[in-house]
Design a protein around this motif. Structure first.
Motif, PDB file in Angstrom:
ATOM      1  N   GLY A 177       3.968 -16.476   8.528  1.00  0.00           N
ATOM      2  CA  GLY A 177       3.698 -15.394   9.456  1.00  0.00           C
ATOM      3  C   GLY A 177       2.315 -14.806   9.324  1.00  0.00           C
ATOM      4  N   ILE A 178       1.649 -14.640  10.467  1.00  0.00           N
ATOM      5  CA  ILE A 178       0.334 -13.995  10.517  1.00  0.00           C
ATOM      6  C   ILE A 178       0.298 -13.084  11.740  1.00  0.00           C
ATOM      7  N   VAL A 228      -7.388 -12.019  11.251  1.00  0.00           N
ATOM      8  CA  VAL A 228      -6.103 -12.686  11.046  1.00  0.00           C
ATOM      9  C   VAL A 228      -5.633 -12.250   9.661  1.00  0.00           C
ATOM     10  N   ALA A 229      -4.391 -11.762   9.548  1.00  0.00           N
ATOM     11  CA  ALA A 229      -3.910 -11.270   8.259  1.00  0.00           C
ATOM     12  C   ALA A 229      -2.446 -11.604   8.053  1.00  0.00           C
ATOM     13  N   SER A 230      -2.068 -11.667   6.778  1.00  0.00           N
ATOM     14  CA  SER A 230      -0.684 -11.900   6.393  1.00  0.00           C
ATOM     15  C   SER A 230      -0.413 -11.221   5.059  1.00  0.00           C
ATOM     16  N   ASP A 231       0.780 -10.667   4.924  1.00  0.00           N
ATOM     17  CA  ASP A 231       1.232 -10.120   3.648  1.00  0.00           C
ATOM     18  C   ASP A 231       2.176 -11.091   2.953  1.00  0.00           C
ATOM     19  N   ALA A 232       2.374 -12.251   3.543  1.00  0.00           N
ATOM     20  CA  ALA A 232       3.256 -13.270   2.970  1.00  0.00           C
ATOM     21  C   ALA A 232       2.456 -14.151   2.004  1.00  0.00           C
ATOM     22  N   ARG A 283      -3.447 -19.777  -4.714  1.00  0.00           N
ATOM     23  CA  ARG A 283      -2.272 -19.066  -4.195  1.00  0.00           C
ATOM     24  C   ARG A 283      -2.544 -17.575  -4.232  1.00  0.00           C
ATOM     25  N   GLY A 284      -1.947 -16.877  -3.283  1.00  0.00           N
ATOM     26  CA  GLY A 284      -2.075 -15.432  -3.263  1.00  0.00           C
ATOM     27  C   GLY A 284      -0.886 -14.805  -2.574  1.00  0.00           C
ATOM     28  N   GLY A 285      -0.803 -13.484  -2.684  1.00  0.00           N
ATOM     29  CA  GLY A 285       0.302 -12.751  -2.067  1.00  0.00           C
ATOM     30  C   GLY A 285       0.070 -12.473  -0.594  1.00  0.00           C
ATOM     31  N   GLY A 286      -1.093 -12.814  -0.085  1.00  0.00           N
ATOM     32  CA  GLY A 286      -1.445 -12.613   1.316  1.00  0.00           C
ATOM     33  C   GLY A 286      -2.903 -12.965   1.521  1.00  0.00           C
ATOM     34  N   SER A 346      -5.437 -12.066  -1.185  1.00  0.00           N
ATOM     35  CA  SER A 346      -5.047 -10.812  -1.828  1.00  0.00           C
ATOM     36  C   SER A 346      -3.733 -10.976  -2.586  1.00  0.00           C
ATOM     37  N   GLY A 347      -3.339  -9.940  -3.279  1.00  0.00           N
ATOM     38  CA  GLY A 347      -2.039  -9.921  -3.938  1.00  0.00           C
ATOM     39  C   GLY A 347      -1.956 -10.815  -5.151  1.00  0.00           C
ATOM     40  N   GLY A 348      -2.934 -10.752  -6.035  1.00  0.00           N
ATOM     41  CA  GLY A 348      -2.869 -11.526  -7.280  1.00  0.00           C
ATOM     42  C   GLY A 348      -3.188 -12.992  -7.080  1.00  0.00           C
ATOM     43  N   ALA A 349      -4.346 -13.285  -6.559  1.00  0.00           N
ATOM     44  CA  ALA A 349      -4.747 -14.679  -6.322  1.00  0.00           C
ATOM     45  C   ALA A 349      -4.870 -15.430  -7.638  1.00  0.00           C
ATOM     46  N   SER A 350      -4.448 -16.694  -7.604  1.00  0.00           N
ATOM     47  CA  SER A 350      -4.574 -17.546  -8.791  1.00  0.00           C
ATOM     48  C   SER A 350      -4.916 -18.962  -8.355  1.00  0.00           C
ATOM     49  N   VAL A 351      -5.749 -19.632  -9.164  1.00  0.00           N
ATOM     50  CA  VAL A 351      -6.129 -21.013  -8.890  1.00  0.00           C
ATOM     51  C   VAL A 351      -4.961 -21.894  -9.304  1.00  0.00           C
ATOM     52  N   VAL A 352      -4.514 -22.734  -8.382  1.00  0.00           N
ATOM     53  CA  VAL A 352      -3.403 -23.646  -8.649  1.00  0.00           C
ATOM     54  C   VAL A 352      -3.945 -24.959  -9.175  1.00  0.00           C
TER      55      VAL A 352
END
Length: 178
Positions: free
Chosen positions: A126-127, A136-140, A152-155, A168-174
């Motif tokens: 969802g965006i 363009v934004a998403s909280d998913a 990966r991130g929380g949005g 956003s939301g705690g991005a981490s390199v996968v």
């Protein structure tokens, strides 16, 4: 006399319906009248250049609410829609979406896959696209792939006109490309 193209005829029908069924208060709300189309293209243009192109396999139009429910959706924003070369761009696809004609907002619902003009891609659930801000934004949760690897991130937020992406939301390199 040459007839307008099929997408142009559809746009004319949508505009006529919007004019025919104006938004009214709840006390004067007329009986709902809708229109279903197989194959629809919505183009938002400024100065003869397309800024947003949304295509759907099916569209259910509600003149009363000014919303269009879409299925089998593909959208192009910014440069990928036909805007000038100095702007960024985004292309995406999803199973379902909505267009709010008054607010000029597009929402993609469910699994959304997208690709920016410069080759970054993402997958999320969802965006929402806000035309007034070019955002363009998403909280998913989101998985972003680019030349550096996967993140990966929380949005996320993507400013189409600036070609700028923020996870956003705690991005981490996968996975980092070696």
């Amino acid at each position: 006399m040459r007839l307008p193209s099929r997408p142009a005829r559809i746009a004319i029908v949508v505009a006529a319906l919007a004019a025919w069924f104006p938004v009214t208060s709840a006390a004067e709300t007329p009986r709902a009248v809708g229109l279903a189309l197989d194959g629809m293209r919505y183009v938002l243009a400024r100065g003869g250049k397309a800024e947003v192109v949304v295509e759907a396999e099916r569209a259910d139009i509600s003149p009363q609410s000014g919303r269009i429910e879409l299925s089998g959706v593909r959208a192009r924003l910014g440069k990928l829609a036909g805007q000038s070369a100095d702007l960024g761009g985004l292309e995406l696809s999803c199973a379902r979406g909505t267009l709010d004609l008054e607010a000029r907002e597009f929402s993609a619902i469910g699994r959304v896959e997208g690709r920016t003009q410069d080759g970054r891609s993402f997958v999320t659930n969802g965006i929402r696209y806000r035309h007034d801000r070019g955002l363009v934004a998403s909280d998913a949760p989101v998985l972003l792939r680019d030349e550096a690897g996967e993140t990966r991130g929380g949005g996320f937020q993507f400013w189409v006109r600036e070609n700028r992406f923020r996870v956003s939301g705690g991005a981490s390199v996968v996975r980092r490309k070696e």
